[in-house]
Design a protein around this motif. Structure first.
Motif, short mmCIF file in Angstrom:
data_model
loop_
_atom_site.label_atom_id
_atom_site.label_comp_id
_atom_site.label_asym_id
_atom_site.label_seq_id
_atom_site.Cartn_x
_atom_site.Cartn_y
_atom_site.Cartn_z
N SER A 297 0.82 -1.20 0.00
CA SER A 297 0.00 0.00 0.00
C SER A 297 0.86 1.26 0.00
N VAL A 298 1.96 1.23 0.76
CA VAL A 298 2.90 2.36 0.76
C VAL A 298 3.46 2.59 -0.64
N ALA A 299 3.76 1.50 -1.34
CA ALA A 299 4.27 1.63 -2.71
C ALA A 299 3.24 2.32 -3.60
N ASP A 300 1.98 1.93 -3.45
CA ASP A 300 0.92 2.53 -4.28
C ASP A 300 0.72 4.01 -3.95
N GLN A 301 0.73 4.33 -2.65
CA GLN A 301 0.38 5.69 -2.23
C GLN A 301 1.55 6.66 -2.31
N PHE A 302 2.77 6.18 -2.01
CA PHE A 302 3.89 7.11 -1.88
C PHE A 302 5.01 6.86 -2.88
N GLY A 303 4.82 5.88 -3.76
CA GLY A 303 5.88 5.56 -4.71
C GLY A 303 6.29 6.75 -5.56
N ASP A 304 5.32 7.48 -6.10
CA ASP A 304 5.62 8.63 -6.96
C ASP A 304 6.34 9.73 -6.17
N ALA A 305 5.86 9.99 -4.96
CA ALA A 305 6.49 11.04 -4.14
C ALA A 305 7.91 10.65 -3.77
N LEU A 306 8.13 9.38 -3.41
CA LEU A 306 9.47 8.93 -3.03
C LEU A 306 10.40 8.86 -4.23
N ALA A 307 9.84 8.68 -5.42
CA ALA A 307 10.67 8.68 -6.62
C ALA A 307 11.24 10.08 -6.89
N LYS A 308 10.53 11.11 -6.45
CA LYS A 308 11.00 12.49 -6.64
C LYS A 308 12.07 12.86 -5.63
N GLY A 309 12.07 12.20 -4.50
CA GLY A 309 13.04 12.51 -3.46
C GLY A 309 12.67 11.86 -2.15
N PRO A 310 13.63 11.72 -1.23
CA PRO A 310 13.34 11.07 0.05
C PRO A 310 12.49 11.94 0.95
N MET A 311 11.92 11.32 1.98
CA MET A 311 11.19 12.08 2.99
C MET A 311 12.14 13.05 3.69
N PRO A 312 11.66 14.22 4.07
CA PRO A 312 12.50 15.15 4.83
C PRO A 312 12.99 14.51 6.12
N GLU A 313 14.15 14.90 6.55
CA GLU A 313 14.76 14.30 7.73
C GLU A 313 13.88 14.43 8.97
N ARG A 314 13.22 15.59 9.12
CA ARG A 314 12.37 15.79 10.29
C ARG A 314 11.16 14.88 10.27
N LEU A 315 10.62 14.59 9.08
CA LEU A 315 9.49 13.68 8.98
C LEU A 315 9.92 12.26 9.33
N VAL A 316 11.11 11.87 8.87
CA VAL A 316 11.63 10.54 9.20
C VAL A 316 11.85 10.41 10.70
N GLU A 317 12.39 11.46 11.30
CA GLU A 317 12.62 11.43 12.75
C GLU A 317 11.30 11.31 13.51
N ALA A 318 10.28 12.03 13.04
CA ALA A 318 8.97 11.92 13.67
C ALA A 318 8.42 10.51 13.54
N LEU A 319 8.58 9.93 12.37
CA LEU A 319 8.11 8.56 12.13
C LEU A 319 8.79 7.57 13.07
N THR A 320 10.10 7.67 13.19
CA THR A 320 10.82 6.72 14.05
C THR A 320 10.49 6.95 15.52
N SER A 321 10.22 8.21 15.89
CA SER A 321 9.81 8.49 17.27
C SER A 321 8.47 7.83 17.58
N LEU A 322 7.51 7.96 16.65
CA LEU A 322 6.21 7.33 16.87
C LEU A 322 6.33 5.81 16.86
N ARG A 323 7.19 5.31 16.01
CA ARG A 323 7.39 3.86 15.96
C ARG A 323 7.85 3.34 17.32
N GLU A 324 8.78 4.03 17.94
CA GLU A 324 9.24 3.60 19.25
C GLU A 324 8.17 3.82 20.31
#
Length: 560
Positions: A297-324
């Motif tokens: 589902s992530v591939a379907d929803q975010f594949g195009d956006a991720l092909a243009k560039g990676p997630m911003p560092e702050r968004l990744v940090e927020a994601l990993t914080s919520l994951r923990e």
């Protein structure tokens, strides 16, 4: 800030100071935010430039020649160079190590480690030039990283998400090395690096053991320095895995193997593969399969956006914080031995993530909190009303059998692909007499009648929404006090902490969805928050026009 600028101005050597101190002075006027940002950008560009690195290196060499100079002082100057070259300073292939080798290694050792011949005779000036070149000429080219995860299932054999390609190892390696039943775009590259990447042979063996569930990942980082490539690749992978874990999937585990390619050639590679099997369910295909579906589902929803560039560092940090933060009672904890975090730590992690979301969306934190409160009030109103409507059907197995109960439930509700029950308010109201005829407890009957009143009487629905708003207002205020207690080490009773955990988890999850929508579609953060406000005002406007919830539901179903 002024103290920091003064300290850094005094720390740099004479040559570098002449270059950057005037730029540091531009940062002293902290009254103009735009000017500060522009000055900081200029400083960053100069700080990492070749001329600045060269000046810092010359300052270090000059200091080293001074009689009585201490190692402590030299470390300060070398730390400046490490700051300038960034990730290239921190690895087993550190540029600082290469520079040091050029200064002190024997001619024989230098000749063995270099492609180009060394000058003869090798003078001090030659050594200084080689060391300087090591610092300013970091390898740059097309960088690709290969790595491996275990306990990692895919819904198919190959999945592409932006710059990342995920391959089932037990399918990809046999097709690449042993037979040609199935072609795939990465096969030629795997064959080309096989001899220089020893862990691929280990992977080929381990992949055939069904308990390992190994996935091979290729990350195309494009044109960049080799330095920090492996770390950046893992950051991108962990970002999408964190989305899956937040949605209920189980975590993938790194097998510790990685290979970095520069322009198609192996630049560095780890020595082996590490697959640790911890006690788990006998065969948790459900948990791992859920992760595979979410990644698809992530591939379907975010594949195009991720092909243009990676997630911003702050968004990744927020994601990993919520994951923990989810590791209070997550499947990783219950079945895979992951470290459990306390509710107190989870609250702190969610608080950190919320600040990052506000920064990513470029909205005031208070505006984000209000929008989340609106969404939470609506969600609570929906959840409670639907729960009361369906009360006569809950735990029907524990009461006497009633002919037609299951058929009536199917007419009113259905289950989504994700297992969520979707209830038609219009159908429940239309069939209210048949629902009333079901055997139920007095409490369930009271809940049913209250829900029917909310669905059919706009004034009663308004009262219900206002009640939910007051409840969430109370929770939001208590949540703020809990955050202050957690962050400042103040006394905090367990009952108070636990009372806001659902609100904290739900609002942080909603904030994540808003941030991911921002990343996917590029809509301004303020506009996304306005949608949350609009959902509330639209509902209040509908109530003000005298239209009931049931009437709106019937109209929506008719239009669809």
């Amino acid at each position: 800030m002024q103290t920091e600028i003064q300290a850094q101005s005094e720390a740099v050597g004479g040559r570098l100071g002449a270059l950057v101190v005037p730029l540091l002075d531009d940062l002293r006027d902290d009254a103009n935010q735009e000017a500060i940002v522009a000055a900081a950008t200029r400083f960053g560009e100069v700080w990492h430039s070749e001329i600045a690195v060269t000046d810092a290196f010359r300052d270090l060499c000059a200091a080293a020649k001074v009689f009585g100079m201490t190692s402590r002082a030299l470390r300060r100057l070398s730390a400046i160079i490490a700051s300038q070259v960034g990730p290239a300073a921190h690895s087993s292939f550190s540029l600082l190590s290469h520079a040091a080798d050029a200064l002190v290694n024997t001619e024989e050792d230098l000749a063995r480690g270099r492609d180009a011949p060394i000058p003869e005779p090798l003078t001090e000036e030659h050594r200084l030039g080689m060391a300087k070149d090591s610092l300013v000429a970091a390898p740059v080219g097309r960088v690709v990283v290969w790595t491996v995860y275990y306990r990692a299932l895919l819904s198919g054999m190959r999945e592409v998400i932006g710059s990342m390609t995920f391959l089932r190892a037990d399918w990809a390696l046999p097709n690449a090395f042993e037979h040609e039943l199935h072609d795939f775009p990465e096969r030629a590259e795997l064959r080309g690096i096989r001899e220089k990447v020893g862990w691929l042979e280990d992977l080929n063996v381990e992949a055939l053991k069904p308990e390992n569930r190994l996935t091979l990942v290729r990350i195309d980082l494009g044109e960049r320095q080799v330095a920090g490539a492996e770390e950046e690749a893992r950051r991108r992978i962990e970002a999408v895995i964190s989305v899956a874990v937040e949605a209920g999937g189980v975590s993938w585990q790194s097998a510790g193997a990685a290979t970095v390619l520069l322009d198609g050639k192996v630049r560095s590679s780890s020595l082996g593969l590490t697959v640790c099997n911890v006690p788990v369910l006998e065969d948790d295909t459900y948990g791992m399969g859920g992760t595979a579906e979410i990644l698809s589902s992530v591939a379907d929803q975010f594949g195009d956006a991720l092909a243009k560039g990676p997630m911003p560092e702050r968004l990744v940090e927020a994601l990993t914080s919520l994951r923990e933060a989810r590791m209070t009672d997550h499947r990783d904890v219950l079945f895979y031995g992951a470290r459990r975090v306390t509710p107190r730590i989870a609250t702190a992690l969610e608080d950190h993530a919320m600040e990052l979301f506000a920064s990513v969306l470029r909205v005031p934190a208070a505006d984000l909190a209000t929008a989340l409160q609106r969404r939470e009030a609506l969600r609570q109103a929906d959840r409670r009303t639907v729960g009361q409507l369906m009360a006569p059907f809950n735990e029907a197995w524990s009461r006497e059998r009633y002919e037609g109960r299951e058929e009536l439930e199917r007419r009113i509700s259905k289950y989504s692909r994700g297992g969520v029950r979707v209830v038609s308010i219009a159908k429940a109201v239309a069939l209210q007499d048949e629902i009333r005829a079901l055997p139920m407890s007095e409490l369930q009957r009271a809940d049913l009648e209250d829900a029917l009143a909310i669905c059919t009487d706009p004034d009663r629905e308004r009262q219900h929404l206002e009640e939910m708003w007051r409840e969430t207002e109370l929770l939001r205020s208590r949540h703020r006090r809990v955050r202050n207690a957690v962050n400042h080490g103040l006394p905090l009773h367990e009952v108070t902490l636990n009372s806001i955990r659902n609100y904290a988890a739900d609002t942080s999850r909603t904030a994540l969805n808003i941030a991911l929508t921002w990343f996917k579609n590029g809509d301004p953060g303020a506009a996304l928050l306005q949608r949350e406000e609009k959902a509330w005002t639209d509902q209040m406007d509908r109530i003000g026009r005298g239209m009931s919830w049931a009437e709106e539901s019937a109209q929506t179903e008719e239009e669809s």
